[in-house]
Design a protein around this motif. Structure first.
Motif, PDB file in Angstrom:
ATOM      1  N   ILE A   6     -32.839  -4.759 -30.332  1.00 52.54           N
ATOM      2  CA  ILE A   6     -33.181  -3.605 -29.502  1.00 52.54           C
ATOM      3  C   ILE A   6     -33.395  -2.417 -30.427  1.00 52.54           C
ATOM      4  O   ILE A   6     -32.489  -2.018 -31.157  1.00 52.54           O
ATOM      5  N   ILE A   7     -34.605  -1.879 -30.396  1.00 55.76           N
ATOM      6  CA  ILE A   7     -34.953  -0.725 -31.216  1.00 55.76           C
ATOM      7  C   ILE A   7     -34.965   0.505 -30.318  1.00 55.76           C
ATOM      8  O   ILE A   7     -35.782   0.607 -29.400  1.00 55.76           O
ATOM      9  N   SER A   8     -34.068   1.427 -30.579  1.00 56.10           N
ATOM     10  CA  SER A   8     -34.033   2.682 -29.829  1.00 56.10           C
ATOM     11  C   SER A   8     -34.938   3.686 -30.528  1.00 56.10           C
ATOM     12  O   SER A   8     -34.685   4.098 -31.653  1.00 56.10           O
ATOM     13  N   GLY A   9     -35.990   4.080 -29.824  1.00 56.63           N
ATOM     14  CA  GLY A   9     -36.956   5.013 -30.396  1.00 56.63           C
ATOM     15  C   GLY A   9     -36.779   6.448 -29.959  1.00 56.63           C
ATOM     16  O   GLY A   9     -37.636   7.283 -30.233  1.00 56.63           O
ATOM     17  N   HIS A  10     -35.675   6.745 -29.280  1.00 55.01           N
ATOM     18  CA  HIS A  10     -35.442   8.144 -28.878  1.00 55.01           C
ATOM     19  C   HIS A  10     -35.196   8.965 -30.137  1.00 55.01           C
ATOM     20  O   HIS A  10     -34.372   8.603 -30.963  1.00 55.01           O
ATOM     21  N   PRO A  11     -35.896  10.087 -30.316  1.00 58.59           N
ATOM     22  CA  PRO A  11     -35.749  10.851 -31.549  1.00 58.59           C
ATOM     23  C   PRO A  11     -34.430  11.622 -31.663  1.00 58.59           C
ATOM     24  O   PRO A  11     -34.080  12.056 -32.757  1.00 58.59           O
ATOM     25  N   ASP A  12     -33.697  11.758 -30.555  1.00 62.53           N
ATOM     26  CA  ASP A  12     -32.425  12.497 -30.572  1.00 62.53           C
ATOM     27  C   ASP A  12     -31.532  11.951 -29.464  1.00 62.53           C
ATOM     28  O   ASP A  12     -31.261  12.630 -28.469  1.00 62.53           O
ATOM     29  N   LEU A  13     -31.085  10.722 -29.638  1.00 61.55           N
ATOM     30  CA  LEU A  13     -30.362  10.023 -28.585  1.00 61.55           C
ATOM     31  C   LEU A  13     -29.087  10.737 -28.161  1.00 61.55           C
ATOM     32  O   LEU A  13     -28.701  10.658 -26.999  1.00 61.55           O
ATOM     33  N   ASP A  14     -28.444  11.448 -29.063  1.00 56.84           N
ATOM     34  CA  ASP A  14     -27.212  12.145 -28.700  1.00 56.84           C
ATOM     35  C   ASP A  14     -27.427  13.184 -27.605  1.00 56.84           C
ATOM     36  O   ASP A  14     -26.488  13.539 -26.899  1.00 56.84           O
ATOM     37  N   ALA A  33     -26.399  -8.651 -29.259  1.00 58.65           N
ATOM     38  CA  ALA A  33     -27.692  -8.056 -29.614  1.00 58.65           C
ATOM     39  C   ALA A  33     -27.518  -7.048 -30.752  1.00 58.65           C
ATOM     40  O   ALA A  33     -26.495  -6.371 -30.850  1.00 58.65           O
ATOM     41  N   GLU A  34     -28.532  -6.960 -31.590  1.00 56.53           N
ATOM     42  CA  GLU A  34     -28.552  -5.936 -32.631  1.00 56.53           C
ATOM     43  C   GLU A  34     -29.275  -4.721 -32.065  1.00 56.53           C
ATOM     44  O   GLU A  34     -30.415  -4.822 -31.625  1.00 56.53           O
ATOM     45  N   ILE A  35     -28.593  -3.581 -32.063  1.00 57.14           N
ATOM     46  CA  ILE A  35     -29.177  -2.337 -31.568  1.00 57.14           C
ATOM     47  C   ILE A  35     -29.361  -1.404 -32.762  1.00 57.14           C
ATOM     48  O   ILE A  35     -28.408  -1.120 -33.492  1.00 57.14           O
ATOM     49  N   VAL A  36     -30.595  -0.954 -32.942  1.00 60.89           N
ATOM     50  CA  VAL A  36     -30.929  -0.076 -34.063  1.00 60.89           C
ATOM     51  C   VAL A  36     -31.368   1.269 -33.503  1.00 60.89           C
ATOM     52  O   VAL A  36     -32.345   1.349 -32.751  1.00 60.89           O
ATOM     53  N   ARG A  37     -30.647   2.309 -33.850  1.00 59.34           N
ATOM     54  CA  ARG A  37     -31.017   3.670 -33.462  1.00 59.34           C
ATOM     55  C   ARG A  37     -31.851   4.276 -34.580  1.00 59.34           C
ATOM     56  O   ARG A  37     -31.321   4.683 -35.615  1.00 59.34           O
ATOM     57  N   LEU A  38     -33.147   4.338 -34.358  1.00 59.90           N
ATOM     58  CA  LEU A  38     -34.032   4.883 -35.392  1.00 59.90           C
ATOM     59  C   LEU A  38     -33.681   6.324 -35.733  1.00 59.90           C
ATOM     60  O   LEU A  38     -33.834   6.734 -36.884  1.00 59.90           O
ATOM     61  N   ASP A  39     -33.196   7.095 -34.773  1.00 61.39           N
ATOM     62  CA  ASP A  39     -32.863   8.499 -35.047  1.00 61.39           C
ATOM     63  C   ASP A  39     -31.714   8.634 -36.042  1.00 61.39           C
ATOM     64  O   ASP A  39     -31.659   9.611 -36.788  1.00 61.39           O
ATOM     65  N   LEU A  40     -30.822   7.651 -36.092  1.00 60.12           N
ATOM     66  CA  LEU A  40     -29.723   7.684 -37.060  1.00 60.12           C
ATOM     67  C   LEU A  40     -30.119   7.044 -38.389  1.00 60.12           C
ATOM     68  O   LEU A  40     -29.751   7.536 -39.455  1.00 60.12           O
ATOM     69  N   VAL A  41     -30.844   5.939 -38.314  1.00 60.33           N
ATOM     70  CA  VAL A  41     -31.203   5.201 -39.523  1.00 60.33           C
ATOM     71  C   VAL A  41     -32.297   5.916 -40.320  1.00 60.33           C
ATOM     72  O   VAL A  41     -32.276   5.911 -41.548  1.00 60.33           O
TER      73      VAL A  41
END
Length: 185
Positions: A6-14, A33-41
């Motif tokens: 799961i790729i989270s593409g929200h630019p500012d999820l917080d 599931a592997e969840i990747v927060r692009l905004d953090l990574v």
């Protein structure tokens, strides 16, 4: 169950209400599931292409979770797609490494469903904005799964009422449940 990325593409999820709640529910329901927060990574938008391609190779189902920005991906997720789904890897005569994998887009819109009608503010249905997403799957020989989306998910900090926030959270819970069912089916 298959391997889920799961790729989270929200630019500012917080600072999100809906997307943050959806991901929290996915984490509970799909702990493997592997969840990747692009905004953090990748807060600087410098994508580690090899690492991301490796994630994709190890997944059977790829979920892109994001808010619908200007009828498309947020910029960070778009850059991720542009950098990672390249010729020779995802498509092309020497590509096709994602062939057969499932692609599922899951997104939220700020506007209400009635605004996504020919006579509404958007002048199109949500589905009419999706051919480019489906073509990504087609070009990469991936299996396109019907998208999961929810309308009317906008909240405005210091403006949205407690009732509005609660309504968005409820819709996010429903969205997450539909998404989990789609992934598990």
């Amino acid at each position: 169950m298959n391997s889920v990325l799961i790729i989270s593409g929200h630019p500012d999820l917080d600072h999100s209400v809906a997307n943050r709640e959806i991901l929290a529910q996915l984490e509970k329901a799909l702990p493997q599931a592997e969840i990747v927060r692009l905004d953090l990574v990748y807060p600087n938008y410098q994508i580690d292409v090899a690492a991301e391609q490796n994630r994709l190779l190890n997944a059977d189902t790829i979920v892109l979770q994001f808010p619908f920005y200007w009828y498309s991906y947020p910029a960070l997720l778009k850059k991720w797609v542009d950098d990672v789904f390249v010729y020779g890897f995802a498509h092309g005569s020497t590509g096709g490494k994602l062939a057969g994998k499932k692609l599922l887009i899951s997104f939220t819109t700020g506007a209400a469903a009635e605004q996504y009608q020919p006579d509404g503010a958007m002048h199109h249905t949500v589905e009419q904005f999706l051919p480019a997403f489906q073509q990504l799957a087609n070009l990469c020989q991936m299996q396109w799964l019907p998208p999961v989306y929810s309308n009317g998910m906008m909240t405005i900090p210091n403006v949205s009422t407690a009732e509005q926030l609660a309504a968005v959270r409820e819709k996010a819970l429903d969205h997450a449940a539909r998404l989990v069912k789609t992934i598990q089916d």
